[in-house]
Design a protein around this motif. Structure first.
Motif, mmCIF file in Angstrom:
data_model
loop_
_atom_site.group_PDB
_atom_site.id
_atom_site.type_symbol
_atom_site.label_atom_id
_atom_site.label_comp_id
_atom_site.label_asym_id
_atom_site.label_seq_id
_atom_site.Cartn_x
_atom_site.Cartn_y
_atom_site.Cartn_z
ATOM 1 N N PHE A 61 0.500 -1.370 0.161
ATOM 2 C CA PHE A 61 0.186 -0.369 -0.290
ATOM 3 C C PHE A 61 1.043 1.462 -0.103
ATOM 4 O O PHE A 61 0.496 2.172 -1.536
ATOM 5 C CB PHE A 61 -1.078 0.204 1.208
ATOM 6 C CG PHE A 61 -1.953 1.129 1.294
ATOM 7 C CD1 PHE A 61 -2.875 1.427 0.843
ATOM 8 C CD2 PHE A 61 -1.291 2.526 2.113
ATOM 9 C CE1 PHE A 61 -3.639 2.702 0.880
ATOM 10 C CE2 PHE A 61 -2.255 3.219 2.389
ATOM 11 C CZ PHE A 61 -3.298 3.623 1.323
ATOM 12 N N TYR A 62 1.803 1.105 1.437
ATOM 13 C CA TYR A 62 2.688 2.800 1.130
ATOM 14 C C TYR A 62 3.230 3.276 0.017
ATOM 15 O O TYR A 62 3.687 4.068 -0.390
ATOM 16 C CB TYR A 62 3.176 2.858 2.302
ATOM 17 C CG TYR A 62 3.843 1.890 2.690
ATOM 18 C CD1 TYR A 62 5.210 1.483 2.424
ATOM 19 C CD2 TYR A 62 3.942 0.862 4.356
ATOM 20 C CE1 TYR A 62 5.936 0.469 2.955
ATOM 21 C CE2 TYR A 62 5.165 -0.072 4.712
ATOM 22 C CZ TYR A 62 6.147 -0.047 4.273
ATOM 23 O OH TYR A 62 6.576 -0.874 4.742
ATOM 24 N N THR A 63 4.414 1.918 -0.397
ATOM 25 C CA THR A 63 5.483 2.461 -1.152
ATOM 26 C C THR A 63 4.857 3.050 -2.426
ATOM 27 O O THR A 63 5.853 3.477 -2.925
ATOM 28 C CB THR A 63 5.771 0.913 -1.513
ATOM 29 O OG1 THR A 63 6.869 0.248 -0.679
ATOM 30 C CG2 THR A 63 7.535 1.383 -2.362
ATOM 31 N N PRO A 64 3.395 2.572 -3.104
ATOM 32 C CA PRO A 64 2.905 2.460 -5.208
ATOM 33 C C PRO A 64 2.913 4.069 -4.395
ATOM 34 O O PRO A 64 2.373 4.933 -5.437
ATOM 35 C CB PRO A 64 2.314 2.199 -5.484
ATOM 36 C CG PRO A 64 1.616 0.798 -4.055
ATOM 37 C CD PRO A 64 3.341 0.671 -2.942
ATOM 38 N N LEU A 65 1.077 4.080 -3.663
ATOM 39 C CA LEU A 65 0.733 5.538 -2.640
ATOM 40 C C LEU A 65 1.718 6.349 -2.671
ATOM 41 O O LEU A 65 1.219 7.587 -3.183
ATOM 42 C CB LEU A 65 -0.044 5.143 -1.872
ATOM 43 C CG LEU A 65 -0.659 6.259 -1.323
ATOM 44 C CD1 LEU A 65 -2.032 7.036 -2.580
ATOM 45 C CD2 LEU A 65 -1.774 6.189 0.061
ATOM 46 N N VAL A 88 6.082 13.883 0.759
ATOM 47 C CA VAL A 88 5.515 12.815 1.460
ATOM 48 C C VAL A 88 5.748 11.941 2.239
ATOM 49 O O VAL A 88 7.404 11.812 1.921
ATOM 50 C CB VAL A 88 4.817 11.974 0.999
ATOM 51 C CG1 VAL A 88 3.093 13.103 0.480
ATOM 52 C CG2 VAL A 88 4.659 11.153 0.000
ATOM 53 N N GLU A 89 6.059 11.755 3.701
ATOM 54 C CA GLU A 89 6.615 10.797 4.337
ATOM 55 C C GLU A 89 5.008 9.945 4.719
ATOM 56 O O GLU A 89 4.614 10.510 5.065
ATOM 57 C CB GLU A 89 7.623 10.913 5.751
ATOM 58 C CG GLU A 89 6.946 11.618 6.306
ATOM 59 C CD GLU A 89 8.173 12.589 7.029
ATOM 60 O OE1 GLU A 89 8.097 11.229 8.399
ATOM 61 O OE2 GLU A 89 7.796 13.908 7.228
ATOM 62 N N ILE A 106 2.220 15.360 4.150
ATOM 63 C CA ILE A 106 2.764 16.051 3.781
ATOM 64 C C ILE A 106 3.771 16.917 4.403
ATOM 65 O O ILE A 106 3.475 17.735 5.240
ATOM 66 C CB ILE A 106 1.664 17.184 2.792
ATOM 67 C CG1 ILE A 106 0.971 16.478 2.073
ATOM 68 C CG2 ILE A 106 2.757 17.830 1.758
ATOM 69 C CD1 ILE A 106 -0.226 16.604 0.547
ATOM 70 N N ASN A 107 5.108 16.797 3.728
ATOM 71 C CA ASN A 107 6.036 18.033 4.707
ATOM 72 C C ASN A 107 6.366 18.794 3.705
ATOM 73 O O ASN A 107 5.647 19.234 2.534
ATOM 74 C CB ASN A 107 7.397 17.686 4.714
ATOM 75 C CG ASN A 107 7.629 16.449 4.896
ATOM 76 O OD1 ASN A 107 6.452 15.586 6.387
ATOM 77 N ND2 ASN A 107 8.055 15.336 4.446
ATOM 78 N N GLU A 124 3.834 11.061 -4.880
ATOM 79 C CA GLU A 124 5.220 12.367 -5.646
ATOM 80 C C GLU A 124 5.270 13.333 -7.187
ATOM 81 O O GLU A 124 5.581 13.474 -7.475
ATOM 82 C CB GLU A 124 6.653 11.532 -5.099
ATOM 83 C CG GLU A 124 6.796 11.164 -3.741
ATOM 84 C CD GLU A 124 7.844 10.148 -3.360
ATOM 85 O OE1 GLU A 124 8.327 9.724 -4.446
ATOM 86 O OE2 GLU A 124 8.447 10.386 -2.631
ATOM 87 N N SER A 125 4.257 11.974 -7.861
ATOM 88 C CA SER A 125 4.162 12.494 -9.386
ATOM 89 C C SER A 125 3.126 13.255 -8.903
ATOM 90 O O SER A 125 3.645 13.914 -10.217
ATOM 91 C CB SER A 125 3.825 10.952 -9.974
ATOM 92 O OG SER A 125 2.480 11.117 -9.470
#
Length: 212
Positions: free
Chosen positions: A96-100, A111-112, A211-212, A105-106
């Motif tokens: 979930f978190y890797t592709p999201l 984000v983190e 979001i940073n 970022e695209s």
């Protein structure tokens, strides 16, 4: 009871202009293809998280038409290309978190993420208060949480092997009572989180982005 909640739940309100029906968050049954409707809970929740994060912090302009069902379906399809279920669905937090993260970022967002896994083996599971702290921490930062439930145990309003969007938390200081509100099937549902933790046989996990 301590209560924490997202500040802007109205962002999740979606209008179906054809039926004039309103929803809270999107629904995986809106996907056009059968396989998407069967396995699409992960990308559906990813859509909820991305929409809230990007619009709540005014990083993307919220137009009047943004809350239409058609616009949400278009976003669901776009995110599907990143958060794509396998034959077993999106069955881990990493899937979930890797592709999201890549999708966000695209879109030019920095984000983190944080994740918290609940193992199948009860002897390896964290203390319940650690889960409460994780969820409280996310909601204090006004970000929704993706909740992966692999087995609902005795908890109601949860499906097995299913992602939902966690939007609020209510708990006693000693952790003996804890309830969460989730978005699922376009509705707000109330779930006994303490009962889930005590009775789930397969565990699951939690993920949130900021979001940073």
């Amino acid at each position: 009871m301590t209560t924490k909640s997202l500040s802007n739940l109205d962002l999740f309100k979606i209008l179906d202009k054809t039926t004039n029906q309103s929803y809270y968050g999107c629904h995986q049954l809106w996907y056009p293809k059968k396989w998407q409707r069967l396995s699409g809970c992960g990308p559906t929740v990813a859509t909820n998280l991305f929409f809230y994060l990007s619009h709540n912090q005014a990083l993307l302009e919220l137009e009047k038409a943004s809350n239409s069902k058609e616009n949400w379906i278009a976003l669901m399809e776009e995110i599907w290309e990143y958060v794509t279920p396998s034959m077993r669905g999106v069955h881990t937090t990493q899937m979930f978190y890797t592709p999201l993260r890549a999708f966000m970022e695209s879109k030019g967002l920095n984000v983190e993420y944080r994740f918290f896994n609940i193992p199948k083996e009860k002897s390896q599971r964290p203390e319940f208060h650690q889960i409460l702290n994780f969820i409280d921490e996310a909601l204090t930062q006004d970000v929704p949480i993706a909740f992966l439930n692999l087995d609902n145990g005795e908890a109601k309003n949860l499906d097995r092997y299913h992602w939902v969007t966690l939007i609020s938390l209510e708990y006693t200081e000693d952790g003996t009572h804890s309830f969460v509100n989730i978005l699922d099937e376009g509705r707000i549902k109330r779930v006994d989180l303490c009962l889930w933790f005590q009775t789930t046989t397969l565990g699951g996990g939690f993920v949130y982005f900021k979001i940073n």
